[in-house]
Write an enzyme that holds these catalytic residues in place. Structure first.
Site, PDB file in Angstrom:
ATOM      1  N   LYS A 255       0.805  -1.215   0.000  1.00  0.00           N
ATOM      2  CA  LYS A 255       0.000   0.000   0.000  1.00  0.00           C
ATOM      3  C   LYS A 255       0.846   1.276   0.000  1.00  0.00           C
ATOM      4  O   LYS A 255       0.390   2.330  -0.360  1.00  0.00           O
ATOM      5  CB  LYS A 255      -0.969  -0.018   1.179  1.00  0.00           C
ATOM      6  CG  LYS A 255      -2.138  -0.957   0.876  1.00  0.00           C
ATOM      7  CD  LYS A 255      -3.221  -0.930   1.913  1.00  0.00           C
ATOM      8  CE  LYS A 255      -4.415  -1.730   1.397  1.00  0.00           C
ATOM      9  NZ  LYS A 255      -5.134  -2.413   2.456  1.00  0.00           N
TER      10      LYS A 255
HETATM   11  N1  GLU Z   1      -8.425  -7.878   4.196  1.00  0.00           N
HETATM   12  C1  GLU Z   1      -7.388  -8.669   3.621  1.00  0.00           C
HETATM   13  C2  GLU Z   1      -6.512  -7.806   2.731  1.00  0.00           C
HETATM   14  O1  GLU Z   1      -6.919  -6.732   2.339  1.00  0.00           O
HETATM   15  C3  GLU Z   1      -7.927  -9.814   2.784  1.00  0.00           C
HETATM   16  C4  GLU Z   1      -8.338 -10.956   3.627  1.00  0.00           C
HETATM   17  C5  GLU Z   1      -8.974 -12.107   2.868  1.00  0.00           C
HETATM   18  O2  GLU Z   1      -9.255 -11.993   1.669  1.00  0.00           O
HETATM   19  O3  GLU Z   1      -9.230 -13.124   3.520  1.00  0.00           O
HETATM   20  O4  GLU Z   1      -5.404  -8.195   2.446  1.00  0.00           O
END
Ligand code: GLU
Length: 281
Positions: A255
């Site tokens: 990010k």
């Molecule tokens: N929230 C996680 C991410 O943005 C993804 C988790 C998932 O897909 O299980 O990396």
């Protein structure tokens, strides 16, 4: 027995702007839903309130609209589902599968480094003697709830999940679960509340997800998540882990790579159709 209708999900965390890797993930999920005549649902994984920001959630909706990704409402936001996570945590406590860990991050690292069977990368511990634990709780010492992994694995018995994509080493098909390798994972913390693995399995079941589509960096997470599904008696989805999109330096995107964010691409005049083509859609 009728098969439930195909549902997959895109589950971004609003801790930063989405990048090409997220676009690839969302497009892969959308395509899988279309191919199966099913639905794509959206989940905002905002449980880590220290790191999540409302403007990043707003940016997620802008990015998805720009990419032409439509999902079936309602959007699930994890900050609104705390009660369900706490109920799941209680269900594991009742089974005697959680223990309070009072160790600081530094102490955990030290314990890992001096593990009896040589240094491993994961932490394995145990509950403190009752009186000692009670004293620490009474003194208001912070602690994390950890899964007693060895007991949990024994309780659940042999498990497997179906992988339709591929893990980092090309794993696919019926995968025998090896959650023990993850050690005594933290399932809740004082500061962050409930942890990712627990919230993810509770929500995947709540949203009726039949196939989890996500990057192969989360392949190992499927082992722990399949175990939690078994312990919580939740329906077990299949998995489709996909490759990761790399930046120009050959490293996976993060990010912090501002130039590769969807917002930056948009501002540079990149068309969504160009990006879709670049990503192979
Ligand atoms: N929230 C996680 C991410 O943005 C993804 C988790 C998932 O897909 O299980 O990396």
């Amino acid at each position: 027995l009728t098969r439930p209708a195909y549902v997959t999900r895109f589950a971004p965390s609003p801790t930063g702007l989405l990048h090409k890797g997220h676009a690839f993930s969302a497009l892969t999920a959308l395509e899988a839903a279309r191919a199966a005549g099913g639905r794509l649902v959206l989940r905002i994984e905002d449980i880590d309130t220290q790191r999540c920001r409302p403007q990043y959630e707003a940016a997620i909706y802008e990015d998805l609209a720009w990419l032409g990704i439509e999902w079936t409402p309602p959007v699930v936001r994890q900050t609104e589902r705390q009660a369900h996570y706490l109920a799941a945590l209680d269900a594991l406590k009742v089974q005697g599968l959680l223990y309070r860990c009072f160790k600081t991050r530094k102490e955990v690292l030290e314990a890992i480094a001096s593990a009896p069977h040589g240094p491993s990368e994961v932490f394995r511990g145990a509950a403190l003697p009752t009186a000692e634990e009670a004293a620490l709780v009474a003194a208001g010492e912070p602690f994390a709830w950890r899964l007693a992994m060895a007991e949990a694995v024994g309780r659940a018995g042999p498990l497997s999940f179906v992988e339709h994509g591929a893990g980092p080493a090309g794993e696919r098909g019926v995968i025998a679960v090896d959650a023990g390798a993850a050690g005594d994972v933290v399932l809740a913390r004082k500061d962050v509340g409930v942890a990712y693995h627990l919230a993810a399995v509770v929500d995947d079941a709540f949203q009726g997800v039949t196939e989890v589509v996500r990057g192969c960096d989360l392949f190992e997470a499927a082992h722990v998540q399949r175990l939690l599904q078994a312990l919580l008696e939740l329906a077990a989805p299949d998995y489709r882990h996909h490759r990761l999109i790399l930046g120009r330096d050959g490293k996976r995107l993060a990010k912090r790579d501002r130039a590769e964010t969807l917002k930056a691409l948009r501002e540079r005049g990149v068309k969504p159709s160009d990006l879709r083509a670049e990503l192979g859609f």
